[in-house]
Scaffold this motif. Sequence first.
Motif, PDB file in Angstrom:
ATOM      1  N   THR A  91       4.655   3.800  -2.341  1.00 14.73           N
ATOM      2  CA  THR A  91       3.485   4.789  -2.123  1.00 14.73           C
ATOM      3  C   THR A  91       4.084   6.158  -2.444  1.00 14.73           C
ATOM      4  O   THR A  91       4.990   6.471  -1.447  1.00 14.73           O
ATOM      5  CB  THR A  91       2.702   4.714  -0.865  1.00 14.73           C
ATOM      6  OG1 THR A  91       1.901   3.519  -0.903  1.00 14.73           O
ATOM      7  CG2 THR A  91       1.627   5.644  -0.752  1.00 14.73           C
ATOM      8  N   ASP A  96       1.906  11.732  -2.883  1.00 13.96           N
ATOM      9  CA  ASP A  96       0.414  12.102  -3.148  1.00 13.96           C
ATOM     10  C   ASP A  96      -0.543  11.014  -2.921  1.00 13.96           C
ATOM     11  O   ASP A  96      -1.694  10.924  -3.541  1.00 13.96           O
ATOM     12  CB  ASP A  96       0.157  12.906  -4.404  1.00 13.96           C
ATOM     13  CG  ASP A  96       0.680  11.873  -5.436  1.00 13.96           C
ATOM     14  OD1 ASP A  96       1.266  10.732  -5.212  1.00 13.96           O
ATOM     15  OD2 ASP A  96       0.729  12.103  -6.661  1.00 13.96           O
ATOM     16  N   ASN A  97       0.049  10.082  -2.232  1.00 15.52           N
ATOM     17  CA  ASN A  97      -0.651   8.827  -1.947  1.00 15.52           C
ATOM     18  C   ASN A  97      -1.031   8.079  -3.171  1.00 15.52           C
ATOM     19  O   ASN A  97      -2.314   7.106  -3.143  1.00 15.52           O
ATOM     20  CB  ASN A  97      -2.107   9.080  -1.011  1.00 15.52           C
ATOM     21  CG  ASN A  97      -2.583   7.909  -0.201  1.00 15.52           C
ATOM     22  OD1 ASN A  97      -1.742   7.285   0.124  1.00 15.52           O
ATOM     23  ND2 ASN A  97      -3.956   7.903   0.137  1.00 15.52           N
ATOM     24  N   VAL A  98      -0.296   7.836  -4.063  1.00 17.04           N
ATOM     25  CA  VAL A  98      -0.612   7.119  -5.322  1.00 17.04           C
ATOM     26  C   VAL A  98       0.294   5.831  -5.302  1.00 17.04           C
ATOM     27  O   VAL A  98       1.587   5.827  -4.917  1.00 17.04           O
ATOM     28  CB  VAL A  98      -0.261   7.840  -6.661  1.00 17.04           C
ATOM     29  CG1 VAL A  98      -0.617   6.911  -7.719  1.00 17.04           C
ATOM     30  CG2 VAL A  98      -1.243   9.132  -6.770  1.00 17.04           C
ATOM     31  N   THR A  99      -0.165   4.740  -5.212  1.00 20.32           N
ATOM     32  CA  THR A  99       0.554   3.427  -5.170  1.00 20.32           C
ATOM     33  C   THR A  99       1.159   3.144  -6.643  1.00 20.32           C
ATOM     34  O   THR A  99       0.168   2.980  -7.568  1.00 20.32           O
ATOM     35  CB  THR A  99      -0.378   2.312  -4.791  1.00 20.32           C
ATOM     36  OG1 THR A  99      -0.629   2.743  -3.341  1.00 20.32           O
ATOM     37  CG2 THR A  99       0.610   0.993  -4.457  1.00 20.32           C
ATOM     38  N   THR A 100       2.420   2.882  -6.759  1.00 18.38           N
ATOM     39  CA  THR A 100       3.140   2.331  -8.036  1.00 18.38           C
ATOM     40  C   THR A 100       3.722   1.255  -7.787  1.00 18.38           C
ATOM     41  O   THR A 100       4.459   1.043  -6.951  1.00 18.38           O
ATOM     42  CB  THR A 100       4.141   3.537  -8.296  1.00 18.38           C
ATOM     43  OG1 THR A 100       3.371   4.957  -8.685  1.00 18.38           O
ATOM     44  CG2 THR A 100       4.487   3.173  -9.650  1.00 18.38           C
TER      45      THR A 100
END
Length: 241
Positions: A118, A121-125
């Motif tokens: 994560t 910027d709180n984007v899960t990859t």
Amino acid sequence: MVGRWLISFAIRALTGVLTRRNFDATLQRYIANILAVVLNVVLVIAILGYFGLETTSFAALLAGVGLAIGAAWSGLLGNFAAGAFLIIFRPYKVGDYVVAGGVEGTVVEIGLFNTTITAPDNVTTIVGNNKVSSEIIKNFSHNPYRRVERFAQLAFGVNPAEAIALLKADLATIPNVMAEPAPDVEILDFNERGTLLAVRPYCHTDHFWQVWFDTNRLIAEKFGAAGLPAPRTVHDVRQVE
């Protein structure tokens, strides 16, 4: 029935050995499943041979199917093997802040095929473990602290020693800045706008961005309160006759 009982006994024995050696629970489960599949295939071939059926062609067919599946799933198998090594050698663990596979963020899950990260910027990859293990891994949580690297640009005519003293006096008062090692404020370089200072407080990685922003705020407030002139680029213009 005897064969299945022996397979179950072998799997329980292997699991017990791995548990006593403190193997990761996820890795134990996958090793046990692989062993169960292999032993059941061997059992089926043995039973067919016992009843007089020709097993040579069957074994060859099975090997061909396995080869075809392996070729089709080469990427998945690579991720599987890389995931096993990540779990065994543990270059990072869940909760660590890392750069892995070109992705920066906090590790949420380490699977056998991929790692979930994560970003700030709180984007899960989701990154394949094969990509992670084949590239450089940076683990910012491994050490007890890290350095925050900021800069303070001084204008021409400003005394660097006075500016350094101005920042050092209050830099250690920023929340979560470590007293040891002490924050550094030193002359880093000289450029077309004046003297460039390196401002380097130290903190735990969990407080990195808070210390980063508070350091920027402190530089602006201290220089503004002291009435230091804003830096500007100085051009040397000469008239050629």
